[in-house]
Design a protein around this motif. Structure first.
Motif, PDB file in Angstrom:
ATOM      1  N   TYR A  69      -7.262  27.607   2.430  1.00  0.00           N
ATOM      2  CA  TYR A  69      -8.586  28.062   2.874  1.00  0.00           C
ATOM      3  C   TYR A  69      -9.636  26.973   2.651  1.00  0.00           C
ATOM      4  O   TYR A  69     -10.392  26.627   3.566  1.00  0.00           O
ATOM      5  CB  TYR A  69      -8.972  29.340   2.136  1.00  0.00           C
TER       6      TYR A  69
ATOM      7  N   GLU B  25      -4.831  32.015   6.109  1.00  0.00           N
ATOM      8  CA  GLU B  25      -5.893  31.409   5.309  1.00  0.00           C
ATOM      9  C   GLU B  25      -6.556  30.259   6.063  1.00  0.00           C
ATOM     10  O   GLU B  25      -7.789  30.098   6.003  1.00  0.00           O
ATOM     11  CB  GLU B  25      -5.323  30.923   3.979  1.00  0.00           C
TER      12      GLU B  25
ATOM     13  N   ALA C 286     -10.558  30.503   7.328  1.00  0.00           N
ATOM     14  CA  ALA C 286     -11.601  29.575   6.880  1.00  0.00           C
ATOM     15  C   ALA C 286     -12.549  29.229   8.019  1.00  0.00           C
ATOM     16  O   ALA C 286     -13.780  29.215   7.846  1.00  0.00           O
ATOM     17  CB  ALA C 286     -10.960  28.308   6.315  1.00  0.00           C
TER      18      ALA C 286
END
Length: 335
Positions: A167, A200, A204
């Protein structure tokens, strides 16, 4: 002529149509949660195969086997090769041997491979999971075998996990693309929801949209998606490359595939299309122009996971913790 080959527990499992682990529980008298029908099938299979438990071998197996099972999603992937190398460097120094298993991107095969490792009574398992929910690995948890998860997290973690901060580094890469004033970012990935690493990385960028104004698109490729189809989607989403766009390839092999497509179609990077990637094996350093990429370290992930597992085995010390291995953002000339 009579076959004098001694029947094995695997023969019984095949005949009864159950797992090796289930047969093992039966012959050891562990009937908890085993239906009467299953017990009857195994009993019949044992008689038909004339199977006899080798109690001497069982006693030996109750001692440490000095075997560690490693299950990877795709043994042909360079990530897996470097991950294995990191694991091996640590475990070989500690007199452990590795049994490498390939799930071949199949949950069913992964389950079979784990069952085989349990039958061999390995001292521990390092797993690059195909599933992303803890419930899918309840059968492994019940065996109380020291286990470490690598690369991809499991939701509602039950074991130590060694991963890259997918992330945070994807967020840094996204911020860089925005600094370079790209009004559109396209993510090139296999099915995002198939594993936590992809989720992830995509999340982001999706979260960046809360405070920044840009278009975020997703191009999901399947096993049968052709190069022609990928290029057509790119043309459509960029209005034939008239919209300034950066593509974020979710992993190294997808980056190389995309670069091949663009070369064949005479698309110039970064003049017509910006490129970036989350890289597994320094693919980006081998390209021209040098690709802006997050460079993770599979070898370090492997060695870190091996050390966590060793501590769990030798000290009988289980910690349900998350270990994050640092990556590096390499800024090239592709954006």
């Amino acid at each position: 002529m009579k076959n004098n080959k001694r029947a094995t527990i695997n023969d019984v499992a095949k005949t009864a149509g159950v797992s090796i682990t289930t047969v093992s529980r039966y012959v050891n008298g562990n009937y908890n949660k085993m239906s009467a029908k299953t017990r009857q099938k195994i009993q019949t299979a044992v008689k038909e195969a004339d199977y006899h438990v080798n109690r001497q071998a069982q006693m030996l197996k109750r001692q440490n086997s000095h075997l560690i099972g490693v299950v990877v999603a795709d043994v042909e992937n360079f990530f897996s090769s470097l991950l294995f190398k990191g694991i091996d460097e640590i475990l070989s120094q500690n007199a452990f041997q590795i049994i490498l298993m390939n799930s071949n991107n199949s949950k069913a095969k992964e389950h079979q491979q784990i069952e085989r490792l349990l039958e061999l009574q390995v001292d521990g398992i390092i797993l690059q999971p195909m599933g992303h929910r803890a419930a899918e690995y309840r059968f492994l948890k019940k065996q109380n075998v020291p286990t470490v998860i690598v690369d991809r997290r499991i939701e509602h973690a039950v074991w130590p996990e060694v991963v890259t901060d997918n992330y945070e580094y994807s967020k840094k890469l996204g911020e860089l693309m925005l600094e370079m004033q790209y009004p559109q970012i396209l993510v090139l990935s296999e099915s995002v929801n198939e594993n936590t690493a992809r989720k992830e990385r995509y999340s982001a960028l999706n979260d960046l949209k809360k405070n920044h104004h840009f278009i975020l698109g997703l191009i999901e490729v399947a096993e049968n998606t052709s190069d022609h189809e990928i290029f057509d989607i790119l043309k459509e989403k960029t209005h034939n490359f008239q919209i300034k766009t950066a593509v974020f390839a979710i992993k190294g092999p997808l980056l190389l595939r995309l670069m091949r497509i663009l070369t064949q179609q005479h698309i110039i990077v970064p003049d017509q299309l910006g490129l970036s990637a989350f890289d597994d094996w320094e693919w980006a350093k081998l390209t021209h122009p040098l690709i802006t990429a997050v460079q993770q370290d599979p070898k370090l992930i492997g060695s870190t996971a091996a050390n966590v597992l060793l501590k769990e085995i030798t000290e009988n010390n289980f910690e349900q913790k998350l270990v994050t291995v640092k990556s590096e953002l390499i800024v090239g000339h592709s954006l």
